[in-house]
Design a protein around this motif. Sequence first.
Motif, mmCIF file in Angstrom:
data_model
loop_
_atom_site.group_PDB
_atom_site.id
_atom_site.type_symbol
_atom_site.label_atom_id
_atom_site.label_comp_id
_atom_site.label_asym_id
_atom_site.label_seq_id
_atom_site.Cartn_x
_atom_site.Cartn_y
_atom_site.Cartn_z
ATOM 1 N N VAL A 1 0.864 -1.179 0.000
ATOM 2 C CA VAL A 1 0.000 0.000 0.000
ATOM 3 C C VAL A 1 0.905 1.235 0.000
ATOM 4 N N PRO A 2 0.370 2.392 -0.387
ATOM 5 C CA PRO A 2 1.198 3.601 -0.392
ATOM 6 C C PRO A 2 1.829 3.867 0.973
ATOM 7 N N ASP A 3 3.046 4.421 0.944
ATOM 8 C CA ASP A 3 3.805 4.659 2.175
ATOM 9 C C ASP A 3 3.137 5.662 3.105
ATOM 10 N N GLU A 4 2.483 6.664 2.555
ATOM 11 C CA GLU A 4 1.915 7.726 3.378
ATOM 12 C C GLU A 4 0.407 7.828 3.181
ATOM 13 N N GLY A 5 -0.265 8.323 4.200
ATOM 14 C CA GLY A 5 -1.692 8.573 4.110
ATOM 15 C C GLY A 5 -2.540 7.328 4.332
ATOM 16 N N THR A 6 -3.813 7.467 4.026
ATOM 17 C CA THR A 6 -4.748 6.362 4.189
ATOM 18 C C THR A 6 -5.015 5.718 2.841
ATOM 19 N N THR A 7 -5.442 4.461 2.890
ATOM 20 C CA THR A 7 -5.710 3.691 1.686
ATOM 21 C C THR A 7 -7.024 2.948 1.858
ATOM 22 N N ALA A 8 -7.844 2.948 0.828
ATOM 23 C CA ALA A 8 -9.090 2.189 0.849
ATOM 24 C C ALA A 8 -8.790 0.772 0.383
ATOM 25 N N LEU A 9 -8.974 -0.201 1.273
ATOM 26 C CA LEU A 9 -8.709 -1.607 0.964
ATOM 27 C C LEU A 9 -10.016 -2.369 1.089
ATOM 28 N N GLY A 10 -10.325 -3.172 0.106
ATOM 29 C CA GLY A 10 -11.565 -3.933 0.120
ATOM 30 C C GLY A 10 -11.352 -5.343 -0.388
ATOM 31 N N VAL A 11 -12.285 -6.213 -0.076
ATOM 32 C CA VAL A 11 -12.259 -7.600 -0.540
ATOM 33 C C VAL A 11 -13.678 -7.969 -0.947
ATOM 34 N N TYR A 12 -13.803 -8.709 -2.040
ATOM 35 C CA TYR A 12 -15.085 -9.285 -2.411
ATOM 36 C C TYR A 12 -14.849 -10.644 -3.038
ATOM 37 N N LEU A 13 -15.897 -11.443 -3.099
ATOM 38 C CA LEU A 13 -15.829 -12.778 -3.678
ATOM 39 C C LEU A 13 -16.638 -12.787 -4.970
ATOM 40 N N PHE A 14 -16.212 -13.601 -5.923
ATOM 41 C CA PHE A 14 -16.972 -13.723 -7.158
ATOM 42 C C PHE A 14 -16.882 -15.146 -7.678
ATOM 43 N N ASN A 15 -17.910 -15.545 -8.371
ATOM 44 C CA ASN A 15 -17.874 -16.786 -9.142
ATOM 45 C C ASN A 15 -18.375 -16.426 -10.532
ATOM 46 N N ARG A 16 -18.626 -17.382 -11.359
ATOM 47 C CA ARG A 16 -19.014 -17.066 -12.733
ATOM 48 C C ARG A 16 -20.386 -16.400 -12.835
ATOM 49 N N ALA A 17 -21.190 -16.502 -11.801
ATOM 50 C CA ALA A 17 -22.546 -15.970 -11.862
ATOM 51 C C ALA A 17 -22.694 -14.598 -11.190
ATOM 52 N N TRP A 18 -22.080 -14.380 -10.021
ATOM 53 C CA TRP A 18 -22.307 -13.134 -9.321
ATOM 54 C C TRP A 18 -21.155 -12.796 -8.395
ATOM 55 N N ARG A 19 -21.234 -11.554 -7.885
ATOM 56 C CA ARG A 19 -20.254 -11.002 -6.942
ATOM 57 C C ARG A 19 -20.954 -10.852 -5.596
ATOM 58 N N PHE A 20 -20.277 -11.216 -4.508
ATOM 59 C CA PHE A 20 -20.900 -11.135 -3.189
ATOM 60 C C PHE A 20 -19.840 -10.987 -2.108
ATOM 61 N N GLY A 21 -20.269 -10.751 -0.879
ATOM 62 C CA GLY A 21 -19.372 -10.683 0.272
ATOM 63 C C GLY A 21 -18.464 -9.480 0.306
ATOM 64 N N ALA A 22 -18.866 -8.381 -0.280
ATOM 65 C CA ALA A 22 -18.014 -7.189 -0.335
ATOM 66 C C ALA A 22 -17.854 -6.568 1.048
ATOM 67 N N ALA A 23 -16.612 -6.172 1.360
ATOM 68 C CA ALA A 23 -16.305 -5.463 2.599
ATOM 69 C C ALA A 23 -15.116 -4.560 2.329
ATOM 70 N N SER A 24 -15.089 -3.398 2.968
ATOM 71 C CA SER A 24 -13.963 -2.490 2.775
ATOM 72 C C SER A 24 -13.649 -1.770 4.080
ATOM 73 N N VAL A 25 -12.425 -1.259 4.142
ATOM 74 C CA VAL A 25 -11.964 -0.543 5.318
ATOM 75 C C VAL A 25 -10.908 0.461 4.854
ATOM 76 N N THR A 26 -10.746 1.546 5.612
ATOM 77 C CA THR A 26 -9.697 2.509 5.337
ATOM 78 C C THR A 26 -8.488 2.143 6.192
ATOM 79 N N VAL A 27 -7.367 1.879 5.530
ATOM 80 C CA VAL A 27 -6.152 1.447 6.221
ATOM 81 C C VAL A 27 -5.328 2.671 6.577
ATOM 82 N N THR A 28 -4.952 2.770 7.854
ATOM 83 C CA THR A 28 -4.096 3.859 8.325
ATOM 84 C C THR A 28 -2.711 3.292 8.636
ATOM 85 N N ALA A 29 -1.829 4.130 9.102
ATOM 86 C CA ALA A 29 -0.455 3.713 9.393
ATOM 87 C C ALA A 29 -0.401 2.684 10.518
ATOM 88 N N SER A 30 -1.376 2.682 11.418
ATOM 89 C CA SER A 30 -1.343 1.759 12.555
ATOM 90 C C SER A 30 -1.862 0.365 12.211
#
Length: 99
Positions: free
Chosen positions: A49-78
């Motif tokens: 991730v970038p060295d400075e500042g905050t970063t938006a990090l997310g994860v989702y799952l997909f198969n051939r039919a649909w996308r599901f289980g999306a979640a995201s968080v803002t990552v800080t230095a800590s």
Amino acid sequence: MDAVLPSGMTRRRVELRIVKPAFAWFARPTVTIDGVGHPAQWGTGTWAVPDEGTTALGVYLFNRAWRFGAASVTVTASDDVLEYRGGLLPVGPGRLRSV
């Protein structure tokens, strides 16, 4: 004195644990960093991730039919270790939290 890194290189990495749900329905995880998707695997991995500042990090799952289980968080230095868990069924949001 810190050495200059080539373009695109970073020193800051975040450990991400992606836990496979019981009913994944042939789903594969994808990690997004500031809106850019990257294919991922189940288990533990590190992501640059970038060295400075905050970063938006997310994860989702997909198969051939649909996308599901999306979640995201803002990552800080800590934040250095995160864990993602998809929902029990292949519908609804997942959980992404700092460990």
